[in-house]
Design an enzyme around this catalytic site. Structure first.
Site, PDB file in Angstrom:
ATOM      1  N   GLU A  57      -9.346  -7.182   1.915  1.00 56.24           N
ATOM      2  CA  GLU A  57     -10.999  -6.077   1.160  1.00 56.24           C
ATOM      3  C   GLU A  57     -10.558  -5.346   0.483  1.00 56.24           C
ATOM      4  O   GLU A  57     -12.073  -5.438   0.205  1.00 56.24           O
ATOM      5  CB  GLU A  57     -10.985  -5.359   3.025  1.00 56.24           C
ATOM      6  CG  GLU A  57     -11.378  -6.464   4.459  1.00 56.24           C
ATOM      7  CD  GLU A  57     -12.920  -6.635   4.305  1.00 56.24           C
ATOM      8  OE1 GLU A  57     -13.567  -5.842   3.183  1.00 56.24           O
ATOM      9  OE2 GLU A  57     -14.188  -7.966   4.717  1.00 56.24           O
ATOM     10  N   TYR A 140     -16.426   2.081   4.628  1.00 54.06           N
ATOM     11  CA  TYR A 140     -16.426   0.745   4.893  1.00 54.06           C
ATOM     12  C   TYR A 140     -14.898  -0.307   4.896  1.00 54.06           C
ATOM     13  O   TYR A 140     -15.296  -1.460   6.252  1.00 54.06           O
ATOM     14  CB  TYR A 140     -17.366   0.251   4.151  1.00 54.06           C
ATOM     15  CG  TYR A 140     -16.823  -1.182   3.313  1.00 54.06           C
ATOM     16  CD1 TYR A 140     -17.255  -2.231   4.630  1.00 54.06           C
ATOM     17  CD2 TYR A 140     -15.778  -1.677   2.480  1.00 54.06           C
ATOM     18  CE1 TYR A 140     -17.360  -3.687   4.041  1.00 54.06           C
ATOM     19  CE2 TYR A 140     -15.535  -3.409   3.395  1.00 54.06           C
ATOM     20  CZ  TYR A 140     -16.679  -4.294   3.366  1.00 54.06           C
ATOM     21  OH  TYR A 140     -16.050  -5.777   3.504  1.00 54.06           O
ATOM     22  N   ASP A 158     -21.578  -4.073   4.456  1.00 55.29           N
ATOM     23  CA  ASP A 158     -21.675  -4.317   2.585  1.00 55.29           C
ATOM     24  C   ASP A 158     -22.607  -4.979   2.124  1.00 55.29           C
ATOM     25  O   ASP A 158     -23.487  -4.429   2.760  1.00 55.29           O
ATOM     26  CB  ASP A 158     -19.861  -4.794   2.689  1.00 55.29           C
ATOM     27  CG  ASP A 158     -20.987  -6.530   2.702  1.00 55.29           C
ATOM     28  OD1 ASP A 158     -21.729  -6.675   3.694  1.00 55.29           O
ATOM     29  OD2 ASP A 158     -19.764  -7.588   2.339  1.00 55.29           O
TER      30      ASP A 158
END
Ligand code: SF4
Length: 367
Positions: A57, A140, A158
């Site tokens: 990520e 996020y 996202d």
């Protein structure tokens, strides 16, 4: 509630239909990604490793899947777990990161690994709240790790999910104002169970079907519920506020070489853009050329202007004039400078462009 299952207990009737259709589609169409435990493996009980989820990520922020895949494998081969990464020198992390841009992420990668190793015994916490306290983990990323690694019902937004949701609900408010709306509408279709698979189903739908241009609505598992499709305006969502032009910055860098064909590099200050990375010595980057560029040169030498290179950062465009010279007799480097063979130095992309120009010019002079 004909459609209700353990996964979708919290949702409205239409939310349940969408969630189930997407999970079913994901079961057959999930992308095979190196950091992912796909739906088939999950069924056999395989669980994602939070370290892998976190690393991927962070690497995927602002960088494409195709670029990240080989780099992710290299990181994992070198530091197979969070404790190994925590024990590595920051310099090694920055070197391995070179070329991926946004170097603050690499520095935070190391800080985060150290925090997880020291304060959490090498195990990532499993709540959004605790994850957000770690360096480099924002809203996020915390939601993505909580959902994908721990199956917590965290709503992950996202770029792909933003696009799919804004189309599903034909959200007319332009981005970035629409972000709150998008999160609220996403929550209406987000199942409590299999949250990680659901997040990844939306990511994959956005990447494979609900593409930015020419979405493949005919092949979409949720087209019957999609408001943008019903309006015949799929591609017009998400709405975007007009872009502000990025400011321009200017500067100069100096490629000083010695008789061993080494070049003089200096480490940039720890804080700030490209912090801690090697680069060529140079001037500050300002909005106009400030007087005599050679004031930023590492030595009084016969500097030759080779041309310029350009690079786009998140907040500005940069043009750097590139100068080259041979080191004058008696030149002494300063503490933060080193003589190195250009091809052995891991450089950020902007500096790589400048060094390549210098090396090319030197070669053509020799021919
Ligand atoms: Fe996207 Fe088209 Fe599916 Fe709507 S129907 S979610 S616009 S691919």
């Amino acid at each position: 509630m004909a459609f209700e299952t353990r996964e979708t207990k919290n949702l409205s009737h239409s939310g349940i239909k969408i969630a189930r259709a997407l999970l079913r589609w994901y079961g057959k169409n999930a992308r095979d990604l190196p950091w992912r435990i796909g739906p088939a493996a999950r069924k056999t009980g395989a669980a994602p490793d939070p370290y892998h989820v976190w690393l991927s990520e962070i690497m995927l922020q602002q960088t494409t899947v195709a670029t990240v895949a080989p780099r992710y494998a290299a990181f994992l081969a070198r530091w197979p777990n969070v404790k190994a990464m925590a024990a590595a020198p920051m310099e090694d992390i920055l070197g391995q990161w070179a070329g991926l841009g946004y170097y603050a992420r690499a520095r935070n990668l190391h800080r985060c690994a150290a925090a997880v190793a020291a304060a959490h015994g090498g195990k990532f916490p499993d709540t959004e709240e605790a994850l957000r306290k770690l360096p480099g983990i924002g809203e996020y990323t915390a939601a993505a790790i909580a959902a994908i690694a721990f199956d917590k019902p965290a709503v992950v937004i996202d770029g792909n999910i933003e696009r799919v949701v804004s189309r599903l609900f034909a959200i007319e408010t332009p981005l970035p104002t629409a972000k709150t709306d998008i999160k609220m509408r996403a929550a209406e279709i987000w199942p409590r169970k299999r949250s990680g698979d659901f997040a990844q189903s939306l990511m994959d739908l956005g990447a494979l079907v609900c593409k930015p241009r020419a979405p493949l609505c005919g092949a979409c598992p949720v087209s019957s519920a999609c408001e943008a499709y019903a309006l015949g305006r799929s591609e017009t969502f998400p709405k975007k506020a007009p872009k502000k032009q990025k400011p321009q910055r200017l500067g100069a860098v100096f490629a000083l070489s010695n008789s061993k064909d080494e070049m003089l590099f200096e480490r940039r200050p720890e804080k700030g853009l490209l912090g801690g990375m090697f680069g060529l010595p140079g001037t500050a980057w300002t909005d106009k050329h400030d007087g005599d560029a050679s004031a930023g040169a590492p030595a009084a030498a016969r500097w030759r202007r080779l041309g310029d290179i350009t690079h786009i950062f998140t907040h500005f465009h940069l043009t750097l004039d590139v100068y080259a010279a041979r080191a004058p007799k008696g030149f002494r480097r300063s503490m933060n400078q080193q003589w190195l063979a250009p091809k052995e130095v891991r450089l950020p992309t902007v500096m790589k462009k400048a060094v390549e120009l210098a090396v090319r010019s030197e070669r053509s002079d020799d021919e």
